[in-house]
Design a protein around this motif. Sequence first.
Motif, PDB file in Angstrom:
ATOM      1  N   THR A  19       8.518  -3.322   0.712  1.00  0.00           N
ATOM      2  CA  THR A  19       7.272  -3.324   1.495  1.00  0.00           C
ATOM      3  C   THR A  19       6.053  -2.977   0.649  1.00  0.00           C
ATOM      4  O   THR A  19       4.924  -3.139   1.097  1.00  0.00           O
ATOM      5  CB  THR A  19       7.360  -2.325   2.670  1.00  0.00           C
ATOM      6  OG1 THR A  19       7.623  -1.017   2.159  1.00  0.00           O
ATOM      7  CG2 THR A  19       8.455  -2.738   3.635  1.00  0.00           C
ATOM      8  N   MET A  20       6.266  -2.501  -0.572  1.00  0.00           N
ATOM      9  CA  MET A  20       5.150  -2.109  -1.441  1.00  0.00           C
ATOM     10  C   MET A  20       4.427  -3.335  -1.976  1.00  0.00           C
ATOM     11  O   MET A  20       5.054  -4.322  -2.361  1.00  0.00           O
ATOM     12  CB  MET A  20       5.675  -1.274  -2.617  1.00  0.00           C
ATOM     13  CG  MET A  20       4.603  -0.777  -3.569  1.00  0.00           C
ATOM     14  SD  MET A  20       5.306   0.115  -4.983  1.00  0.00           S
ATOM     15  CE  MET A  20       5.968   1.565  -4.158  1.00  0.00           C
ATOM     16  N   GLN A  21       3.105  -3.267  -1.994  1.00  0.00           N
ATOM     17  CA  GLN A  21       2.299  -4.345  -2.547  1.00  0.00           C
ATOM     18  C   GLN A  21       2.185  -4.198  -4.062  1.00  0.00           C
ATOM     19  O   GLN A  21       2.050  -3.085  -4.572  1.00  0.00           O
ATOM     20  CB  GLN A  21       0.888  -4.325  -1.938  1.00  0.00           C
ATOM     21  CG  GLN A  21       0.855  -4.558  -0.439  1.00  0.00           C
ATOM     22  CD  GLN A  21       1.345  -5.939  -0.061  1.00  0.00           C
ATOM     23  OE1 GLN A  21       0.926  -6.939  -0.643  1.00  0.00           O
ATOM     24  NE2 GLN A  21       2.238  -6.002   0.918  1.00  0.00           N
ATOM     25  N   GLU A  22       2.243  -5.316  -4.773  1.00  0.00           N
ATOM     26  CA  GLU A  22       2.025  -5.280  -6.208  1.00  0.00           C
ATOM     27  C   GLU A  22       0.565  -4.953  -6.482  1.00  0.00           C
ATOM     28  O   GLU A  22      -0.326  -5.350  -5.736  1.00  0.00           O
ATOM     29  CB  GLU A  22       2.363  -6.642  -6.829  1.00  0.00           C
ATOM     30  CG  GLU A  22       2.196  -6.693  -8.338  1.00  0.00           C
ATOM     31  CD  GLU A  22       2.490  -8.076  -8.924  1.00  0.00           C
ATOM     32  OE1 GLU A  22       2.655  -8.169 -10.141  1.00  0.00           O
ATOM     33  OE2 GLU A  22       2.551  -9.045  -8.139  1.00  0.00           O
ATOM     34  N   SER A  23       0.312  -4.197  -7.552  1.00  0.00           N
ATOM     35  CA  SER A  23      -1.066  -3.895  -7.941  1.00  0.00           C
ATOM     36  C   SER A  23      -1.815  -5.193  -8.194  1.00  0.00           C
ATOM     37  O   SER A  23      -1.422  -6.001  -9.032  1.00  0.00           O
ATOM     38  CB  SER A  23      -1.089  -3.035  -9.215  1.00  0.00           C
ATOM     39  OG  SER A  23      -2.384  -2.979  -9.746  1.00  0.00           O
ATOM     40  N   GLN A  24      -2.920  -5.398  -7.467  1.00  0.00           N
ATOM     41  CA  GLN A  24      -3.659  -6.651  -7.584  1.00  0.00           C
ATOM     42  C   GLN A  24      -4.353  -6.799  -8.936  1.00  0.00           C
ATOM     43  O   GLN A  24      -4.530  -7.906  -9.424  1.00  0.00           O
ATOM     44  CB  GLN A  24      -4.683  -6.763  -6.456  1.00  0.00           C
ATOM     45  CG  GLN A  24      -4.073  -7.151  -5.109  1.00  0.00           C
ATOM     46  CD  GLN A  24      -3.374  -8.494  -5.169  1.00  0.00           C
ATOM     47  OE1 GLN A  24      -2.142  -8.583  -5.284  1.00  0.00           O
ATOM     48  NE2 GLN A  24      -4.127  -9.563  -5.097  1.00  0.00           N
ATOM     49  N   THR A  25      -4.750  -5.683  -9.531  1.00  0.00           N
ATOM     50  CA  THR A  25      -5.382  -5.783 -10.851  1.00  0.00           C
ATOM     51  C   THR A  25      -4.369  -6.280 -11.875  1.00  0.00           C
ATOM     52  O   THR A  25      -4.677  -7.129 -12.718  1.00  0.00           O
ATOM     53  CB  THR A  25      -5.951  -4.422 -11.289  1.00  0.00           C
ATOM     54  OG1 THR A  25      -4.927  -3.428 -11.197  1.00  0.00           O
ATOM     55  CG2 THR A  25      -7.112  -4.020 -10.414  1.00  0.00           C
ATOM     56  N   ILE A  26      -3.146  -5.755 -11.794  1.00  0.00           N
ATOM     57  CA  ILE A  26      -2.104  -6.185 -12.720  1.00  0.00           C
ATOM     58  C   ILE A  26      -1.680  -7.617 -12.420  1.00  0.00           C
ATOM     59  O   ILE A  26      -1.451  -8.417 -13.330  1.00  0.00           O
ATOM     60  CB  ILE A  26      -0.904  -5.214 -12.649  1.00  0.00           C
ATOM     61  CG1 ILE A  26      -1.319  -3.839 -13.195  1.00  0.00           C
ATOM     62  CG2 ILE A  26       0.293  -5.758 -13.424  1.00  0.00           C
ATOM     63  CD1 ILE A  26      -0.267  -2.762 -13.043  1.00  0.00           C
ATOM     64  N   ALA A  27      -1.610  -7.968 -11.141  1.00  0.00           N
ATOM     65  CA  ALA A  27      -1.218  -9.330 -10.757  1.00  0.00           C
ATOM     66  C   ALA A  27      -2.230 -10.360 -11.249  1.00  0.00           C
ATOM     67  O   ALA A  27      -1.861 -11.429 -11.753  1.00  0.00           O
ATOM     68  CB  ALA A  27      -1.070  -9.411  -9.241  1.00  0.00           C
ATOM     69  N   TRP A 134      -9.565   2.652  -5.273  1.00  0.00           N
ATOM     70  CA  TRP A 134      -8.719   2.067  -6.304  1.00  0.00           C
ATOM     71  C   TRP A 134      -7.429   1.551  -5.673  1.00  0.00           C
ATOM     72  O   TRP A 134      -6.864   2.179  -4.763  1.00  0.00           O
ATOM     73  CB  TRP A 134      -8.422   3.114  -7.382  1.00  0.00           C
ATOM     74  CG  TRP A 134      -7.572   2.600  -8.505  1.00  0.00           C
ATOM     75  CD1 TRP A 134      -7.767   1.470  -9.235  1.00  0.00           C
ATOM     76  CD2 TRP A 134      -6.391   3.211  -9.017  1.00  0.00           C
ATOM     77  NE1 TRP A 134      -6.770   1.333 -10.175  1.00  0.00           N
ATOM     78  CE2 TRP A 134      -5.918   2.389 -10.061  1.00  0.00           C
ATOM     79  CE3 TRP A 134      -5.683   4.374  -8.697  1.00  0.00           C
ATOM     80  CZ2 TRP A 134      -4.773   2.689 -10.792  1.00  0.00           C
ATOM     81  CZ3 TRP A 134      -4.556   4.675  -9.427  1.00  0.00           C
ATOM     82  CH2 TRP A 134      -4.111   3.838 -10.457  1.00  0.00           C
ATOM     83  N   VAL A 135      -6.964   0.430  -6.151  1.00  0.00           N
ATOM     84  CA  VAL A 135      -5.914  -0.333  -5.471  1.00  0.00           C
ATOM     85  C   VAL A 135      -4.636   0.446  -5.196  1.00  0.00           C
ATOM     86  O   VAL A 135      -3.938   0.147  -4.216  1.00  0.00           O
ATOM     87  CB  VAL A 135      -5.569  -1.610  -6.272  1.00  0.00           C
ATOM     88  CG1 VAL A 135      -6.729  -2.578  -6.291  1.00  0.00           C
ATOM     89  CG2 VAL A 135      -5.138  -1.268  -7.703  1.00  0.00           C
ATOM     90  N   SER A 136      -4.290   1.424  -6.003  1.00  0.00           N
ATOM     91  CA  SER A 136      -2.994   2.097  -5.848  1.00  0.00           C
ATOM     92  C   SER A 136      -3.000   3.225  -4.825  1.00  0.00           C
ATOM     93  O   SER A 136      -1.924   3.691  -4.425  1.00  0.00           O
ATOM     94  CB  SER A 136      -2.514   2.643  -7.202  1.00  0.00           C
ATOM     95  OG  SER A 136      -2.216   1.591  -8.095  1.00  0.00           O
ATOM     96  N   TYR A 137      -4.165   3.699  -4.403  1.00  0.00           N
ATOM     97  CA  TYR A 137      -4.207   4.856  -3.507  1.00  0.00           C
ATOM     98  C   TYR A 137      -3.357   4.653  -2.252  1.00  0.00           C
ATOM     99  O   TYR A 137      -2.503   5.468  -1.906  1.00  0.00           O
ATOM    100  CB  TYR A 137      -5.648   5.157  -3.074  1.00  0.00           C
ATOM    101  CG  TYR A 137      -6.544   5.757  -4.106  1.00  0.00           C
ATOM    102  CD1 TYR A 137      -6.093   6.117  -5.365  1.00  0.00           C
ATOM    103  CD2 TYR A 137      -7.893   5.962  -3.826  1.00  0.00           C
ATOM    104  CE1 TYR A 137      -6.941   6.663  -6.315  1.00  0.00           C
ATOM    105  CE2 TYR A 137      -8.754   6.510  -4.760  1.00  0.00           C
ATOM    106  CZ  TYR A 137      -8.274   6.855  -6.006  1.00  0.00           C
ATOM    107  OH  TYR A 137      -9.133   7.396  -6.936  1.00  0.00           O
ATOM    108  N   ALA A 374      -7.759  -5.816  -1.959  1.00  0.00           N
ATOM    109  CA  ALA A 374      -6.926  -4.772  -2.554  1.00  0.00           C
ATOM    110  C   ALA A 374      -7.635  -3.429  -2.626  1.00  0.00           C
ATOM    111  O   ALA A 374      -6.996  -2.383  -2.752  1.00  0.00           O
ATOM    112  CB  ALA A 374      -6.488  -5.198  -3.953  1.00  0.00           C
ATOM    113  N   PHE A 375      -8.961  -3.433  -2.546  1.00  0.00           N
ATOM    114  CA  PHE A 375      -9.754  -2.206  -2.640  1.00  0.00           C
ATOM    115  C   PHE A 375     -10.240  -1.734  -1.263  1.00  0.00           C
ATOM    116  O   PHE A 375     -11.042  -0.800  -1.187  1.00  0.00           O
ATOM    117  CB  PHE A 375     -10.971  -2.434  -3.538  1.00  0.00           C
ATOM    118  CG  PHE A 375     -10.645  -2.864  -4.938  1.00  0.00           C
ATOM    119  CD1 PHE A 375     -10.294  -1.939  -5.905  1.00  0.00           C
ATOM    120  CD2 PHE A 375     -10.687  -4.198  -5.297  1.00  0.00           C
ATOM    121  CE1 PHE A 375      -9.989  -2.332  -7.205  1.00  0.00           C
ATOM    122  CE2 PHE A 375     -10.395  -4.606  -6.589  1.00  0.00           C
ATOM    123  CZ  PHE A 375     -10.041  -3.676  -7.550  1.00  0.00           C
TER     124      PHE A 375
END
Length: 407
Positions: A19-27, A134-137, A374-375
């Motif tokens: 269910t976790m989203q991939e980091s959009q910055t890394i993607a 930030w996208v990971s929060y 993502a943000f």
Amino acid sequence: MSNPVATVASSFLSDRVTTMQESQTIAMAKKSRELAAQGHDVINLSFGEPDFQTPQYIKDAAKRALDEGFTFYTPVPGYLDLRQAIVEKFKRDNQLDYKPENIVVSTGAKQSLANVLLSMVNPGDEVIIFAPYWVSYSEMVKLAEGNPVELVGTLENEYKVTAEQLDAAITPRTKLIMYSSPCNPTGSVFTREEFAAIAEVVARHPHVHVLADEIYEYINFTGEHVSLAQFDEIKDRVITVNGFSKGYAMTGWRVGYLAAHKDIATACDKLQSQITSGTCSIAQRAALAALQGGRSSADEMVEAYKRRRDLVLEMAKDIPGFIMPKPNGAFYVFPDVSGYFGKTAPDGSTIANANDLAMYLLNDAHVSSVDGEAFGAPSCIRFSTAAADEKLKEAFTRIKNSLEKLK
């Protein structure tokens, strides 16, 4: 016909990872590399990474550490002399008094944030996240089985959440408030007056703690960085996270740290002992040298970031539909691009949202960015300005030309 091997393999994955989203910055950076591998000249403005080399004196310290035999396991919370240097940094830069027992060094500020959330958040606890964020929060909060509550700042207020908004959002289930200043992705910076009002709200809710992400502390164009922990009435309830990746151009070294009340620091130490243990010995010696060397190298980089910000803002004036406040810190611009939604690309496709526009700019202009979904800001796109001046000039010229093709 389905692939039985794939079906069986996926059934073993945990719910938390599926269910976790991939980091959009890394993607987005990955997509940029794929396009570049096909021979295209891609300008990558998606990644939040300084384009500067780590200062030479820091590299030299790492080499000395190898020669001096720093090749063994390190204490879980970090070498004592590094933690003492961090204590001195907080006193020098932030007028905050800590002891080494309040400091935990981790493998990047990202791990420090995760340590705090996993150490403090119980299932169902609410974590108020100032948005854009930030996208990971949000994904980190979910990993800790908490409920992320996005509190959105307005464009008119430079995307900064107000004390009044915060007061209305706090409930008995609120465990933490989470934000960054200077902010990734907006570049906004909270003032002393704004934080004083927020501190007053937090003081009235003793069950609430604050997780303050200050990784962009040195990249600040306002002349004053304010830490929420400077307000005495809530200092023991503020956990400050920082690191070396941005201010010292040490992204690959992976060293971050937190400062917190001893009980919280001890909990994070305990958690980290079961996951990664201590941070890389060589990287810690480099980090110690960075702090002992002062801020001169960081200040030189900040001058370049400010010049680049001004360059991009000047070019953006000629791009209709880019609406954004002036960033006062970090190295991003974050325009609202909703004026392009509904327009048609030359191939007949429709730009329905920010992701569509980001992909259009990647494929047509060969400039990568990250869409604002993502943000927590779906009408925006983030562009990094941590690139050489000529790269930025070329990138925003391409962006302008591509956007003119939309009808």
